[in-house]
Structures are given as structure tokens and as C-alpha cells.
Write a protein that holds these residues in place. Structure first.
Motif, short mmCIF file in Angstrom:
data_model
loop_
_atom_site.label_atom_id
_atom_site.label_comp_id
_atom_site.label_asym_id
_atom_site.label_seq_id
_atom_site.Cartn_x
_atom_site.Cartn_y
_atom_site.Cartn_z
N THR A 113 0.97 -1.40 -0.06
CA THR A 113 0.43 -0.03 0.07
C THR A 113 0.73 1.05 0.09
OG1 THR A 113 -2.12 -0.42 1.54
CG2 THR A 113 -1.67 0.98 1.03
N TRP A 156 3.78 1.79 -0.92
CA TRP A 156 4.57 1.48 -2.15
C TRP A 156 3.57 2.40 -3.43
CZ3 TRP A 156 3.75 -0.45 -6.92
CH2 TRP A 156 4.31 -0.72 -7.67
N GLY A 157 2.46 1.94 -3.81
CA GLY A 157 1.10 1.90 -4.67
C GLY A 157 0.99 3.58 -4.23
N LEU A 158 1.18 4.20 -2.96
CA LEU A 158 0.90 5.78 -2.87
C LEU A 158 2.09 6.57 -3.43
CD1 LEU A 158 -1.26 5.37 0.67
CD2 LEU A 158 -1.86 6.03 -1.73
N LYS A 159 3.04 5.95 -3.19
CA LYS A 159 4.58 6.87 -3.52
C LYS A 159 4.37 6.18 -5.06
CE LYS A 159 7.90 5.99 0.41
NZ LYS A 159 8.81 5.36 0.85
N ASP A 160 3.90 5.42 -5.70
CA ASP A 160 3.67 5.35 -6.92
C ASP A 160 2.79 6.56 -8.14
OD1 ASP A 160 4.84 4.20 -9.85
OD2 ASP A 160 2.50 3.59 -9.49
N TYR A 161 1.49 6.49 -6.80
CA TYR A 161 0.69 7.12 -7.18
C TYR A 161 1.05 8.72 -7.62
CZ TYR A 161 -3.76 9.19 -6.91
OH TYR A 161 -5.06 10.56 -6.94
N VAL A 162 1.84 8.95 -6.43
CA VAL A 162 2.38 9.97 -6.09
C VAL A 162 3.04 10.90 -7.51
CG1 VAL A 162 3.96 11.76 -4.30
CG2 VAL A 162 2.27 10.85 -3.75
N GLU A 163 3.87 9.62 -7.19
CA GLU A 163 4.96 10.06 -8.98
C GLU A 163 4.10 9.56 -9.75
OE1 GLU A 163 8.72 10.88 -8.27
OE2 GLU A 163 8.01 10.72 -5.86
N GLN A 164 3.14 9.49 -9.62
CA GLN A 164 2.35 9.11 -11.11
C GLN A 164 1.51 10.89 -11.66
OE1 GLN A 164 2.13 7.42 -13.77
NE2 GLN A 164 4.24 6.26 -12.93
N LEU A 165 1.56 11.58 -10.24
CA LEU A 165 0.22 12.54 -10.34
C LEU A 165 1.72 13.82 -10.76
CD1 LEU A 165 -1.37 12.62 -7.13
CD2 LEU A 165 -2.70 12.86 -9.40
#
Length: 93
Positions: free
Chosen positions: A75, A77-86
Motif C-alpha cells: 500500500t 509503495w502504491g501511494l508513493k507510485d501514485y504521487v510520482e505519477q501525479l
């Protein structure tokens, strides 16, 4: 033994069912006691059964998730990836 035959109607479906005699007697008595139709008794019982099954499935799924040792890390890791995508999207705009 349950036999169900369906006949489509615009809003309702007509179903012919076969129930054990004692169950049908209980259904009829319950309907009389509550002053509702047998159809309503079956509808209420079916809805409650389905709701119970959905709740049990959710409870089982959440229990599995709660006991999953890797889930918090995934979870995060997923949030960090989401922030990077944003951030990447913001840079493109």
C-alpha cells in the motif's frame, strides 16, 4: 427440492417455486401474522440472505487483508507510485 421457473415481466419476474410443505405453511403463517403477501415474505428473505452473503464475503476478504503481512508495504509503495505519477502529470501540463 426447489423448482424455479421464470417468466419475465416489465418490472417483476413471475417465479413458480416448489417448497417443502412445512416451510410453505410457515411462510403462509408468517405472511398472515405480518399482514403481507407471500411474495413479500420471499422477497424480504431473499434480500436478507443475499445481504448476509455479501457481508460474510466482505468480512472474509477484510480478514485476509488484515492478516496479510505484505499489504502495508504494498500500500505504501502504491501511494508513493501514485504521487510520482501525479507529479509527472503536473510536469507535462
Amino acid at each position: 427440492m426447489n423448482t424455479i421457473l421464470y417468466k419475465m415481466n416489465h418490472k417483476k419476474i413471475t417465479a413458480t417455486i416448489t417448497l417443502p410443505g412445512m416451510l410453505m405453511e410457515e411462510l403462509v403463517q408468517y405472511a398472515k401474522k405480518k399482514k403481507i403477501s407471500r411474495d413479500e415474505v420471499i422477497e424480504i428473505a431473499t434480500k436478507k440472505l443475499l445481504e448476509k452473503e455479501i457481508k460474510n464475503d466482505l468480512r472474509r476478504t477484510f480478514t485476509l487483508a488484515a492478516n496479510d503481512k505484505e499489504l502495508p508495504e504494498m500500500t505504501e509503495w502504491g501511494l508513493k507510485d501514485y504521487v510520482e505519477q501525479l507529479k509527472k502529470l503536473d510536469n507535462k501540463l
